[in-house]
Design a protein around this motif. Structure first.
Motif, mmCIF file in Angstrom:
data_model
loop_
_atom_site.group_PDB
_atom_site.id
_atom_site.type_symbol
_atom_site.label_atom_id
_atom_site.label_comp_id
_atom_site.label_asym_id
_atom_site.label_seq_id
_atom_site.Cartn_x
_atom_site.Cartn_y
_atom_site.Cartn_z
ATOM 1 N N UNK A 182 -2.388 -12.956 -18.377
ATOM 2 C CA UNK A 182 -2.191 -13.208 -19.684
ATOM 3 C C UNK A 182 -2.736 -12.310 -20.925
ATOM 4 N N UNK A 183 -4.024 -11.842 -20.655
ATOM 5 C CA UNK A 183 -4.619 -11.221 -21.538
ATOM 6 C C UNK A 183 -4.763 -9.577 -21.344
ATOM 7 N N UNK A 184 -4.332 -9.123 -20.235
ATOM 8 C CA UNK A 184 -4.499 -7.565 -19.860
ATOM 9 C C UNK A 184 -5.928 -7.365 -19.922
ATOM 10 N N UNK A 185 -6.733 -8.103 -19.600
ATOM 11 C CA UNK A 185 -8.169 -7.750 -19.557
ATOM 12 C C UNK A 185 -8.800 -7.834 -20.873
ATOM 13 N N UNK A 186 -8.126 -7.992 -22.120
ATOM 14 C CA UNK A 186 -8.547 -7.928 -23.254
ATOM 15 C C UNK A 186 -9.034 -9.431 -23.791
#
Length: 84
Positions: free
Chosen positions: A59-63
């Motif tokens: 969901x967040x792409x690691x951010x």
């Protein structure tokens, strides 16, 4: 999760514990794990945590969506040292 999939899911029990940050509904990790553990009592809690973490990464792409204010304070200390 796309909006159509989100609309197909019934509201989570305890939805009053959900907050909105930057237009996205969020809940604490502990709250999500507790709700999923209650809904899937036969699942190992560590598997539930692993699934939630995997979904978070997707969901967040690691951010991060939210950052503890202590992280900001630490960053200020580091950035302040860089100026000296």
């Amino acid at each position: 999760m796309d909006e159509s999939a989100r609309d197909a899911v019934s509201p989570a029990p305890g939805a009053d514990l959900v907050h909105r940050v930057d237009g996205i509904d969020v809940a604490s990790f502990r709250t999500v794990i507790a709700r999923l553990s209650a809904d899937y009592p036969l699942e190992d809690p560590s598997r539930i945590e692993a699934v939630v973490l995997r979904e978070w990464e997707a969901f967040s792409a690691g951010r991060p969506l939210v950052v503890p204010t202590a992280v900001e304070e630490g960053a200020r200390e580091i950035l302040g040292l860089a100026r000296d």
